[in-house]
Scaffold this motif. Structure first.
Motif, PDB file in Angstrom:
ATOM      1  N   GLN A  53      -1.110  -6.120  -3.751  1.00 48.32           N
ATOM      2  CA  GLN A  53      -1.467  -5.208  -2.823  1.00 48.32           C
ATOM      3  C   GLN A  53      -1.690  -5.892  -1.443  1.00 48.32           C
ATOM      4  OE1 GLN A  53      -5.294  -3.706  -3.799  1.00 48.32           O
ATOM      5  NE2 GLN A  53      -4.449  -1.896  -5.187  1.00 48.32           N
ATOM      6  N   LEU A  54      -1.354  -5.082  -0.196  1.00 47.65           N
ATOM      7  CA  LEU A  54      -1.400  -5.584   1.251  1.00 47.65           C
ATOM      8  C   LEU A  54      -2.714  -4.965   1.720  1.00 47.65           C
ATOM      9  CD1 LEU A  54      -0.457  -7.112   3.509  1.00 47.65           C
ATOM     10  CD2 LEU A  54       0.941  -5.362   4.137  1.00 47.65           C
ATOM     11  N   TRP A  55      -3.684  -5.707   1.955  1.00 46.57           N
ATOM     12  CA  TRP A  55      -4.839  -5.044   2.771  1.00 46.57           C
ATOM     13  C   TRP A  55      -4.818  -5.223   4.061  1.00 46.57           C
ATOM     14  CZ3 TRP A  55      -9.580  -7.375  -0.586  1.00 46.57           C
ATOM     15  CH2 TRP A  55      -9.463  -7.109  -1.878  1.00 46.57           C
ATOM     16  N   LEU A  56      -5.037  -4.160   4.739  1.00 45.10           N
ATOM     17  CA  LEU A  56      -4.765  -4.029   6.169  1.00 45.10           C
ATOM     18  C   LEU A  56      -6.443  -3.563   6.985  1.00 45.10           C
ATOM     19  CD1 LEU A  56      -1.691  -2.014   6.668  1.00 45.10           C
ATOM     20  CD2 LEU A  56      -1.937  -4.385   6.783  1.00 45.10           C
ATOM     21  N   LYS A  57      -6.840  -4.651   7.733  1.00 40.17           N
ATOM     22  CA  LYS A  57      -8.322  -4.462   8.193  1.00 40.17           C
ATOM     23  C   LYS A  57      -8.172  -4.212   9.740  1.00 40.17           C
ATOM     24  CE  LYS A  57     -12.804  -5.682   8.274  1.00 40.17           C
ATOM     25  NZ  LYS A  57     -13.892  -6.740   7.817  1.00 40.17           N
ATOM     26  N   MET A  58      -8.616  -3.257  10.428  1.00 37.33           N
ATOM     27  CA  MET A  58      -8.707  -2.889  12.025  1.00 37.33           C
ATOM     28  C   MET A  58     -10.157  -3.597  12.509  1.00 37.33           C
ATOM     29  SD  MET A  58      -6.473   0.205  11.171  1.00 37.33           S
ATOM     30  CE  MET A  58      -5.928   0.004   9.527  1.00 37.33           C
ATOM     31  N   PRO A  59     -10.119  -4.666  12.924  1.00 38.40           N
ATOM     32  CA  PRO A  59     -11.745  -5.057  13.499  1.00 38.40           C
ATOM     33  C   PRO A  59     -11.992  -4.395  14.432  1.00 38.40           C
ATOM     34  CG  PRO A  59      -9.713  -6.989  13.531  1.00 38.40           C
ATOM     35  CD  PRO A  59      -9.137  -5.561  13.218  1.00 38.40           C
TER      36      PRO A  59
ATOM     37  N   ALA B 166     -10.374  -0.078   7.111  1.00 34.11           N
ATOM     38  CA  ALA B 166      -9.617  -0.816   6.354  1.00 34.11           C
ATOM     39  C   ALA B 166      -8.899   0.408   5.217  1.00 34.11           C
ATOM     40  CB  ALA B 166     -10.588  -1.755   5.526  1.00 34.11           C
ATOM     41  N   VAL B 167      -7.662  -0.130   4.786  1.00 41.06           N
ATOM     42  CA  VAL B 167      -6.816   0.494   3.818  1.00 41.06           C
ATOM     43  C   VAL B 167      -5.936  -0.548   2.939  1.00 41.06           C
ATOM     44  CG1 VAL B 167      -4.990   0.746   5.130  1.00 41.06           C
ATOM     45  CG2 VAL B 167      -5.416   2.247   3.592  1.00 41.06           C
ATOM     46  N   HIS B 168      -5.724   0.057   1.937  1.00 41.62           N
ATOM     47  CA  HIS B 168      -4.627  -1.018   1.141  1.00 41.62           C
ATOM     48  C   HIS B 168      -3.425  -0.210   0.702  1.00 41.62           C
ATOM     49  CE1 HIS B 168      -6.076   0.676  -3.114  1.00 41.62           C
ATOM     50  NE2 HIS B 168      -4.780   0.688  -3.160  1.00 41.62           N
ATOM     51  N   LEU B 169      -2.419  -1.176   0.757  1.00 42.11           N
ATOM     52  CA  LEU B 169      -0.966  -0.555   0.415  1.00 42.11           C
ATOM     53  C   LEU B 169      -0.623  -1.287  -0.828  1.00 42.11           C
ATOM     54  CD1 LEU B 169       0.905  -0.964   3.745  1.00 42.11           C
ATOM     55  CD2 LEU B 169      -0.559   0.897   3.198  1.00 42.11           C
ATOM     56  N   ASP B 170      -0.577  -0.524  -1.980  1.00 37.52           N
ATOM     57  CA  ASP B 170      -0.281  -0.978  -3.187  1.00 37.52           C
ATOM     58  C   ASP B 170       1.359  -1.175  -3.413  1.00 37.52           C
ATOM     59  OD1 ASP B 170      -1.466  -1.213  -5.879  1.00 37.52           O
ATOM     60  OD2 ASP B 170      -0.249   0.141  -6.577  1.00 37.52           O
ATOM     61  N   GLY B 171       1.649  -2.407  -4.383  1.00 38.24           N
ATOM     62  CA  GLY B 171       2.632  -2.880  -4.572  1.00 38.24           C
ATOM     63  C   GLY B 171       2.688  -3.266  -6.138  1.00 38.24           C
ATOM     64  N   THR B 172       1.828  -2.701  -6.912  1.00 36.77           N
ATOM     65  CA  THR B 172       1.742  -3.052  -8.233  1.00 36.77           C
ATOM     66  C   THR B 172       2.935  -3.139  -9.104  1.00 36.77           C
ATOM     67  OG1 THR B 172      -0.620  -2.794  -8.079  1.00 36.77           O
ATOM     68  CG2 THR B 172       0.124  -3.195 -10.279  1.00 36.77           C
ATOM     69  N   LYS B 173       3.667  -1.777  -9.122  1.00 39.77           N
ATOM     70  CA  LYS B 173       4.596  -1.617 -10.008  1.00 39.77           C
ATOM     71  C   LYS B 173       5.680  -0.567  -9.412  1.00 39.77           C
ATOM     72  CE  LYS B 173       2.163   1.729 -12.889  1.00 39.77           C
ATOM     73  NZ  LYS B 173       1.847   1.825 -14.515  1.00 39.77           N
ATOM     74  N   GLY B 174       6.640  -0.324 -10.242  1.00 42.61           N
ATOM     75  CA  GLY B 174       7.518   0.450  -9.527  1.00 42.61           C
ATOM     76  C   GLY B 174       8.283   0.412  -8.316  1.00 42.61           C
TER      77      GLY B 174
ATOM     78  N   THR C 228       8.626  -0.896  -1.871  1.00 44.07           N
ATOM     79  CA  THR C 228       8.129  -0.890  -0.643  1.00 44.07           C
ATOM     80  C   THR C 228       7.373  -1.840   0.169  1.00 44.07           C
ATOM     81  OG1 THR C 228       8.232   1.484  -1.208  1.00 44.07           O
ATOM     82  CG2 THR C 228       6.931   1.153   0.597  1.00 44.07           C
ATOM     83  N   LEU C 229       6.420  -2.318  -0.806  1.00 42.75           N
ATOM     84  CA  LEU C 229       5.392  -3.452  -0.554  1.00 42.75           C
ATOM     85  C   LEU C 229       6.416  -4.645  -0.058  1.00 42.75           C
ATOM     86  CD1 LEU C 229       2.507  -4.560  -0.092  1.00 42.75           C
ATOM     87  CD2 LEU C 229       2.477  -5.435  -2.329  1.00 42.75           C
ATOM     88  N   ASP C 230       7.460  -5.066  -0.651  1.00 44.42           N
ATOM     89  CA  ASP C 230       8.015  -6.170  -0.170  1.00 44.42           C
ATOM     90  C   ASP C 230       8.750  -6.020   1.219  1.00 44.42           C
ATOM     91  OD1 ASP C 230       7.721  -7.520  -2.641  1.00 44.42           O
ATOM     92  OD2 ASP C 230       9.540  -6.822  -3.550  1.00 44.42           O
ATOM     93  N   VAL C 231       9.211  -4.787   1.716  1.00 46.56           N
ATOM     94  CA  VAL C 231       9.617  -4.454   2.750  1.00 46.56           C
ATOM     95  C   VAL C 231       8.427  -4.602   3.924  1.00 46.56           C
ATOM     96  CG1 VAL C 231      10.710  -2.609   4.286  1.00 46.56           C
ATOM     97  CG2 VAL C 231      11.315  -3.000   1.747  1.00 46.56           C
ATOM     98  N   LEU C 232       7.224  -4.107   3.571  1.00 49.41           N
ATOM     99  CA  LEU C 232       6.414  -4.115   4.510  1.00 49.41           C
ATOM    100  C   LEU C 232       5.615  -5.490   4.697  1.00 49.41           C
ATOM    101  CD1 LEU C 232       4.306  -0.912   3.320  1.00 49.41           C
ATOM    102  CD2 LEU C 232       5.723  -1.111   5.611  1.00 49.41           C
ATOM    103  N   LEU C 233       5.627  -6.405   3.650  1.00 49.79           N
ATOM    104  CA  LEU C 233       5.364  -7.506   3.960  1.00 49.79           C
ATOM    105  C   LEU C 233       6.141  -8.381   4.877  1.00 49.79           C
ATOM    106  CD1 LEU C 233       4.716  -8.690   0.338  1.00 49.79           C
ATOM    107  CD2 LEU C 233       2.786  -8.556   2.078  1.00 49.79           C
ATOM    108  N   LYS C 234       7.462  -8.122   5.033  1.00 48.88           N
ATOM    109  CA  LYS C 234       8.378  -8.554   6.018  1.00 48.88           C
ATOM    110  C   LYS C 234       8.033  -8.121   7.286  1.00 48.88           C
ATOM    111  CE  LYS C 234      12.297  -9.463   2.708  1.00 48.88           C
ATOM    112  NZ  LYS C 234      13.634  -9.009   2.121  1.00 48.88           N
ATOM    113  N   GLU C 235       7.806  -6.565   7.301  1.00 50.69           N
ATOM    114  CA  GLU C 235       7.479  -6.158   8.551  1.00 50.69           C
ATOM    115  C   GLU C 235       6.178  -6.631   9.360  1.00 50.69           C
ATOM    116  OE1 GLU C 235       9.596  -3.934  10.472  1.00 50.69           O
ATOM    117  OE2 GLU C 235      10.756  -4.093   8.965  1.00 50.69           O
TER     118      GLU C 235
END
Length: 200
Positions: A148-154, A159-167, A172-179
Motif C-alpha cells: 500500500q501507499l499511505w498518505l498522511k496530511m500533517p 490519512a488514507v491508504h491506496l491499496d496495491g495488493t493485487k489485480g 494503479t499503485l505502480d503508476v501512483l508511486l511514480k506520480e
C-alpha cells in the motif's frame, strides 16, 4: 456526478474522466491543471460483495424454509433475520457511495468517492509512505500481505491508504508511486493485527 467520456484502460489501469466536483474543489484550492484521474481501492470495494453476498443468501434461504416449516426457535429466527439485514446494509453502502478515484492536478490532488466524501491536498503537504505489511489473525497466522501507499496530511491530520495488493489495484499503485516520486522497495512493517490508515 462523473465527468463526460468513457473510462480508458492503459496497462491495466482504469483512467476515468475528472468529475465536476473534483474540478470545482481543485479550483477552490488552486491545485492547477488536471493531469490524470484513476480508480483506486477497487479490490476492497468488491471484497464486501464476494464475502457477504453468499452468506446473506444462505441465511435468507434458511429463513424462507423456516417460514414454511418452523424449524428454528423464534428468537434464533429473529437473530438470523437481523444478521441478514445488517449484511444487506453492509453491501448496499459501498454500492451507494460508488467507486473511489484520485484526480491528479499540477500542484495537488483530490481523492473522491463518487457519491460520498472528497479530500484535497497539495503535494508538498503530504507525506507518502510505501509499505508492505502482513495481516494476521488472533493466532498470529498471516492472512495476506498488503502492499500500500499511505498518505498522511500533517496539516489536517487526514490519512488514507491506496491499496496495491493485487489485480488492477497493483497496476494503479505502480503508476501512483511514480506520480508521487516514490522509488525503491516498500518499507517492511511485518505482522500487524490492525491496518494503518483507512481506505478512502
Amino acid at each position: 456526478m462523473t465527468g463526460k467520456g468513457e473510462p480508458l484502460r492503459r496497462d491495466g489501469v482504469r483512467h476515468v474522466p475528472v468529475t465536476s466536483a473534483a474540478t470545482t474543489l481543485a479550483g477552490e484550492e488552486h491545485l492547477g491543471e488536471h493531469r490524470m484521474s484513476v480508480r483506486i481501492n477497487r479490490t476492497g470495494d468488491r471484497k464486501t460483495w464476494r464475502v457477504t453476498l453468499p452468506v446473506a443468501v444462505a441465511i435468507g434461504a434458511l429463513l424462507l424454509v423456516d417460514l414454511r416449516q418452523s424449524l428454528l426457535p423464534d428468537l434464533l429466527g429473529w437473530i438470523l433475520a437481523g444478521i441478514t439485514v445488517a449484511m444487506v446494509i453492509n453491501m448496499v453502502g459501498p454500492l451507494w457511495r460508488g467507486g473511489a478515484a484520485i484526480h491528479l492536478f499540477t500542484d495537488g490532488a483530490v481523492i473522491e468517492r463518487y457519491r460520498g466524501s472528497t479530500a484535497s491536498f497539495r503535494y508538498q503537504t503530504v507525506t507518502p509512505r510505501y509499505v508492505l505489511w502482513e495481516k494476521v489473525d488472533d493466532r498470529g497466522e498471516v492472512q495476506r500481505r498488503n502492499r500500500q501507499l499511505w498518505l498522511k496530511m500533517p496539516e489536517s491530520g487526514f490519512a488514507v491508504h491506496l491499496d496495491g495488493t493485487k489485480g488492477k489495484d497493483a497496476a494503479t499503485l505502480d503508476v501512483l508511486l511514480k506520480e508521487f516520486g516514490v522509488t525503491g522497495e516498500p518499507e517492511e512493517l511485518g505482522a500487524l493485527k490492525a491496518p494503518g490508515p483507512m481506505p478512502f
